[in-house]
Design a protein around this motif. Structure first.
Motif, PDB file in Angstrom:
ATOM      1  N   GLY A   1       0.804  -1.209   0.000  1.00 15.34           N
ATOM      2  CA  GLY A   1       0.000   0.000   0.000  1.00 15.34           C
ATOM      3  C   GLY A   1       0.839   1.262   0.000  1.00 15.34           C
ATOM      4  O   GLY A   1       2.067   1.236   0.023  1.00 15.34           O
ATOM      5  N   SER A   2       0.143   2.390  -0.017  1.00 15.29           N
ATOM      6  CA  SER A   2       0.775   3.696   0.070  1.00 15.29           C
ATOM      7  C   SER A   2       0.617   4.226   1.496  1.00 15.29           C
ATOM      8  O   SER A   2       0.020   3.572   2.353  1.00 15.29           O
ATOM      9  N   SER A   3       1.148   5.427   1.744  1.00 18.44           N
ATOM     10  CA  SER A   3       1.183   5.967   3.098  1.00 18.44           C
ATOM     11  C   SER A   3       0.817   7.439   3.111  1.00 18.44           C
ATOM     12  O   SER A   3       0.902   8.136   2.095  1.00 18.44           O
ATOM     13  N   ILE A   4       0.450   7.905   4.308  1.00 25.79           N
ATOM     14  CA  ILE A   4       0.216   9.333   4.551  1.00 25.79           C
ATOM     15  C   ILE A   4       1.134   9.767   5.685  1.00 25.79           C
ATOM     16  O   ILE A   4       1.168   9.130   6.740  1.00 25.79           O
ATOM     17  N   TYR A   5       1.873  10.836   5.458  1.00 23.38           N
ATOM     18  CA  TYR A   5       2.797  11.376   6.466  1.00 23.38           C
ATOM     19  C   TYR A   5       2.321  12.775   6.842  1.00 23.38           C
ATOM     20  O   TYR A   5       2.368  13.700   6.028  1.00 23.38           O
ATOM     21  N   LEU A   6       1.850  12.928   8.078  1.00 24.70           N
ATOM     22  CA  LEU A   6       1.375  14.211   8.580  1.00 24.70           C
ATOM     23  C   LEU A   6       2.441  14.786   9.510  1.00 24.70           C
ATOM     24  O   LEU A   6       2.793  14.158  10.506  1.00 24.70           O
ATOM     25  N   TYR A   7       2.956  15.957   9.191  1.00 22.77           N
ATOM     26  CA  TYR A   7       4.074  16.494   9.960  1.00 22.77           C
ATOM     27  C   TYR A   7       3.721  17.865  10.546  1.00 22.77           C
ATOM     28  O   TYR A   7       3.007  18.660   9.944  1.00 22.77           O
ATOM     29  N   SER A   8       4.259  18.115  11.745  1.00 18.98           N
ATOM     30  CA  SER A   8       3.915  19.334  12.466  1.00 18.98           C
ATOM     31  C   SER A   8       5.110  20.226  12.753  1.00 18.98           C
ATOM     32  O   SER A   8       4.936  21.350  13.215  1.00 18.98           O
ATOM     33  N   GLU A   9       6.325  19.725  12.512  1.00 22.66           N
ATOM     34  CA  GLU A   9       7.503  20.530  12.840  1.00 22.66           C
ATOM     35  C   GLU A   9       8.345  20.788  11.595  1.00 22.66           C
ATOM     36  O   GLU A   9       8.028  21.661  10.802  1.00 22.66           O
ATOM     37  N   SER A  10       9.418  20.044  11.420  1.00 21.53           N
ATOM     38  CA  SER A  10      10.303  20.270  10.283  1.00 21.53           C
ATOM     39  C   SER A  10       9.617  19.897   8.972  1.00 21.53           C
ATOM     40  O   SER A  10       8.683  19.085   8.960  1.00 21.53           O
TER      41      SER A  10
ATOM     42  N   PRO B   1      -2.775   2.025  -5.259  1.00 24.70           N
ATOM     43  CA  PRO B   1      -2.606   1.199  -4.062  1.00 24.70           C
ATOM     44  C   PRO B   1      -3.354   1.808  -2.882  1.00 24.70           C
ATOM     45  O   PRO B   1      -3.353   3.037  -2.710  1.00 24.70           O
ATOM     46  N   PRO B   2      -4.002   1.009  -2.077  1.00 21.41           N
ATOM     47  CA  PRO B   2      -4.734   1.549  -0.924  1.00 21.41           C
ATOM     48  C   PRO B   2      -3.780   2.162   0.100  1.00 21.41           C
ATOM     49  O   PRO B   2      -2.614   1.772   0.190  1.00 21.41           O
ATOM     50  N   ILE B   3      -4.262   3.112   0.844  1.00 26.08           N
ATOM     51  CA  ILE B   3      -3.464   3.689   1.924  1.00 26.08           C
ATOM     52  C   ILE B   3      -3.495   2.718   3.097  1.00 26.08           C
ATOM     53  O   ILE B   3      -4.562   2.343   3.585  1.00 26.08           O
ATOM     54  N   LYS B   4      -2.319   2.308   3.551  1.00 19.82           N
ATOM     55  CA  LYS B   4      -2.223   1.295   4.604  1.00 19.82           C
ATOM     56  C   LYS B   4      -1.421   1.762   5.822  1.00 19.82           C
ATOM     57  O   LYS B   4      -1.312   1.028   6.801  1.00 19.82           O
ATOM     58  N   LEU B   5      -0.844   2.958   5.754  1.00 16.76           N
ATOM     59  CA  LEU B   5      -0.032   3.459   6.861  1.00 16.76           C
ATOM     60  C   LEU B   5      -0.246   4.956   7.030  1.00 16.76           C
ATOM     61  O   LEU B   5      -0.210   5.707   6.062  1.00 16.76           O
ATOM     62  N   ILE B   6      -0.464   5.379   8.279  1.00 16.59           N
ATOM     63  CA  ILE B   6      -0.523   6.794   8.635  1.00 16.59           C
ATOM     64  C   ILE B   6       0.557   7.065   9.667  1.00 16.59           C
ATOM     65  O   ILE B   6       0.657   6.365  10.677  1.00 16.59           O
ATOM     66  N   VAL B   7       1.376   8.087   9.414  1.00 17.64           N
ATOM     67  CA  VAL B   7       2.411   8.507  10.358  1.00 17.64           C
ATOM     68  C   VAL B   7       2.135   9.953  10.755  1.00 17.64           C
ATOM     69  O   VAL B   7       1.909  10.809   9.895  1.00 17.64           O
ATOM     70  N   ILE B   8       2.161  10.227  12.063  1.00 14.36           N
ATOM     71  CA  ILE B   8       1.990  11.583  12.583  1.00 14.36           C
ATOM     72  C   ILE B   8       3.274  11.978  13.306  1.00 14.36           C
ATOM     73  O   ILE B   8       3.661  11.347  14.288  1.00 14.36           O
TER      74      ILE B   8
END
Length: 287
Positions: free
Chosen positions: A71-80, A136-143
């Protein structure tokens, strides 16, 4: 269905897992990062929590036969800003992946309320990617990171602390609902704060407090947030002086050692593993 069958289905032991990209770390984690739940990486700066998360963005693209999630992923970032250059370096260890950066979606976060709004809007994207064979379905989320979002938004008074705890549970409930509904692995990065005295060291998981860089620390955001995650992994580092002879003279050099430890998890014992960060990958060391 018997009660024991339901418990077996809910157990992380029987849940799909995402390889970390290293067989030693995978064995330490009982197969990798579990889907259908929230895994938290806690550490001070420079321990490798973002590095491991970046490697997960790549390993999630591997086929399930190789321990990935296809799958694909989503990366959500709050700093750098999103570390594209570092991700490109790590991708060299995944030669079978074709244009891996194309399968990683990124989005900045500005506040804890913004995070909740973004998660609420993700439902339609997660559904459409799951039902579209061409993508590809989204299978991972990172915060990366949760602590930064709450650092300046709330004051240390009873009213704000109550609102903060309520937002903890709203965010974690949304993440857990999406993880179960879409079979996602969710990884949340958290920071640490120093423990100033023994009364600050409330026991959460396998130990009262944790140590890194010769400091006594605990995870940021306190007990309320600790109750929102399923698995907490603590990363630490320590500097060691090594005696070396240079041009006939005795001297010392400094070596950084990094460790990952299970702070608490429903499916893992209290254990630790040393790991190394190189230019091309992150890998564990056999004990």
């Amino acid at each position: 269905m018997k009660p024991e069958d339901l418990l077996q289905r809910l157990s992380p032991t029987h849940t799909q897992k995402c390889t970390v990209g290293c067989p030693v770390l995978d064995r330490f984690l009982g197969g990798g990062i579990p889907c259908n739940s929230i895994t938290e990486l806690v550490a001070e700066s420079g321990c490798g929590k973002t590095q491991i998360s970046l490697q997960l963005l790549l390993s999630a693209q591997l086929p399930t036969s190789l321990g990935g999630l296809s799958g694909s992923s989503i990366y959500l970032y709050s700093e750098s800003p999103f570390p594209v250059r570092r991700l490109h370096q790590l991708s060299s260890s995944f030669p079978t992946l074709h244009n891996p950066l194309d399968k990683i979606l990124t989005h900045p976060l500005h506040s804890a309320h913004h995070l909740f709004d973004v998660l609420s809007q993700l439902d339609s994207l997660l559904s459409s990617r799951r039902d579209t064979p061409s993508s590809p379905p989204i299978k991972l989320i990172v915060i990366d990171s949760i602590a930064a979002l709450f650092r300046f938004e709330f004051e240390n008074n009873p009213r704000d602390l109550k609102q903060r705890s309520g937002l903890f549970f709203r965010i974690s409930s949304k993440l857990k609902e999406q993880a179960r509904r879409f079979g996602l692995a969710v990884v949340v990065i958290n920071q640490v704060v120093d423990v100033m005295n023994d009364s600050d060291g409330l026991r959460i998981g396998n130990s009262t407090c944790l140590y890194t860089s010769e400091r006594k620390v605990c995870a940021a955001l306190g007990l309320s947030w600790a109750n929102c995650v399923n698995t907490r992994l603590f990363l630490s580092r320590q500097e060691e002086r090594i005696a070396r002879e240079v041009n006939g003279d005795d001297g010392f050099s400094t070596q950084t050692r990094r460790f990952i430890r299970v702070a608490f998890a429903p499916h893992l014992p209290d254990s630790y593993c040393e790991f190394v960060i190189t230019g091309e990958k992150i890998f564990g060391l056999e004990r």
